[in-house]
Design an enzyme around this catalytic site. Structure first.
Site, PDB file in Angstrom:
ATOM      1  N   LYS A  41       0.817  -1.216   0.000  1.00  0.00           N
ATOM      2  CA  LYS A  41       0.000   0.000   0.000  1.00  0.00           C
ATOM      3  C   LYS A  41       0.852   1.268   0.000  1.00  0.00           C
ATOM      4  O   LYS A  41       0.546   2.239  -0.697  1.00  0.00           O
ATOM      5  CB  LYS A  41      -0.963  -0.001   1.184  1.00  0.00           C
ATOM      6  N   GLY A 220     -16.516   2.588  -4.067  1.00  0.00           N
ATOM      7  CA  GLY A 220     -16.440   1.800  -5.288  1.00  0.00           C
ATOM      8  C   GLY A 220     -17.207   2.448  -6.427  1.00  0.00           C
ATOM      9  O   GLY A 220     -17.070   3.644  -6.691  1.00  0.00           O
ATOM     10  N   ASP A 250      -5.443   2.628  -3.422  1.00  0.00           N
ATOM     11  CA  ASP A 250      -4.110   3.234  -3.281  1.00  0.00           C
ATOM     12  C   ASP A 250      -3.900   4.334  -4.316  1.00  0.00           C
ATOM     13  O   ASP A 250      -3.305   5.374  -4.015  1.00  0.00           O
ATOM     14  CB  ASP A 250      -3.027   2.167  -3.423  1.00  0.00           C
ATOM     15  N   GLY A 286      -3.305  -5.840 -11.972  1.00  0.00           N
ATOM     16  CA  GLY A 286      -2.223  -5.507 -11.053  1.00  0.00           C
ATOM     17  C   GLY A 286      -2.472  -4.210 -10.316  1.00  0.00           C
ATOM     18  O   GLY A 286      -3.466  -3.518 -10.527  1.00  0.00           O
TER      19      GLY A 286
END
Length: 304
Positions: A41, A220, A250, A286
């Site tokens: 993070k 979200g 992040d 990723g």
């Protein structure tokens, strides 16, 4: 002079498997693809702040192993100041990540050197009012509190991302200026502070009143709710096709930190820009590989 962001946080090597569906306890699923990428993070947020245009200094630790250089590679390529990164006799932090087709994920982290880092090893690091200092909860909480306390005492503004949430992290509230939480972290913090509300928008305002801090709750696809300077702000999320949600939070934090460093106050525009960066991150696989450059975010938000 570029805005300055200092990140105290974790650096990992992410080992990522994409599967058709996430396994239940005791279940094995197969047929997926695998790749590795730098993560953690702290490192993710440092990279996001750099890609947003900020000057970034990273404070963290790696081990004396083969994963260390891989874990730092993308930060080095982004010209982030790694002079304070400590090399310890612990394993470099590792995250084991499973991602299903919907984009949902499961993550297990072996903290290694991250959790072994002590604030006294960074005693020579200086802070000043022109900085935004960012941290999360993947480091030792006591050491995090010591370092953030030094930063706040020096006049820096502190963005604290309460992720992954632990109830004892409420002890860090006194050394923060802005809290960033997602849905589940928001509910965990509310429970720890004895706030009996379930609506995230109402909870955001209640948390701001309870803590005396600015608060942002990321939701979200539903966007975000924020209470900044006792003012409620709602920002919708741009619509995207989700490939992988790892690293989206992040990216949001790093972009928001860069926005804070370039301004005296957090405003709706900075929140919307950070939300767009988080949304774009979901469109690629990723964590660090998916964090967008500032130009990409500006193009994404540009009217057709």
């Amino acid at each position: 002079m570029p805005a300055e962001v200092v990140v105290f946080g974790s650096v990992n090597l992410d080992l990522i498997a994409h599967v058709a569906q996430l396994p239940n306890p005791g279940e094995t699923v197969g047929g997926g693809s695998f790749f590795s990428a730098p993560g953690g993070k702290g490192a993710n947020q440092a990279l996001a702040a750099a890609r947003a245009g900020a000057k970034v200094r990273f404070l963290g630790a790696v081990g004396e192993d083969a994963f260390a250089e891989q874990a730092l590679a993308t930060l080095r390529e982004a010209d982030i100041d790694l002079g304070a990164v400590q090399v310890l006799r612990e394993a470099t932090g590792t995250a084991l990540i499973l991602v299903e087709q919907s984009g949902e994920n499961l993550i297990a982290v072996a903290s290694g050197a991250n959790y072994a880092l002590r604030a006294e090893a960074l005693a020579h690091q200086t802070f000043h009012p022109g900085q935004v200092v960012v941290s999360q909860l993947e480091m030792d909480l006591g050491e995090t509190g010591v370092l953030l306390g030094r930063a706040k005492a020096a006049g820096a503004r502190v963005l604290l991302n309460l992720a992954p949430f632990r109830p004892e992290a409420v002890s860090l509230i006194d050394v923060a200026d802005l809290l960033v939480v997602n849905r589940s972290e928001c509910l965990g913090l509310a429970e720890a502070l004895s706030l009996d509300l379930e609506d995230h928008v109402a909870l955001c305002a209640a948390l701001a009143r309870k803590t005396g801090l600015d608060v942002v709750v990321t939701l979200g696809a539903a966007g975000l709710a924020a209470n900044i300077g006792n003012q409620d702000i709602a920002v919708p999320s741009p619509a995207v096709e989700v490939v992988d949600s790892v690293g989206a939070g992040d990216a949001f934090c790093g972009y928001l930190a860069a926005g804070m460093a370039g301004s005296e106050a957090v405003d709706r525009q900075a929140l919307a820009f950070a939300a767009a960066a988080g949304a774009l991150t979901c469109t690629r696989k990723g964590a660090q590989p998916a964090i967008p450059l500032r130009d990409a975010v500006e193009t994404f938000l540009r009217p057709l």
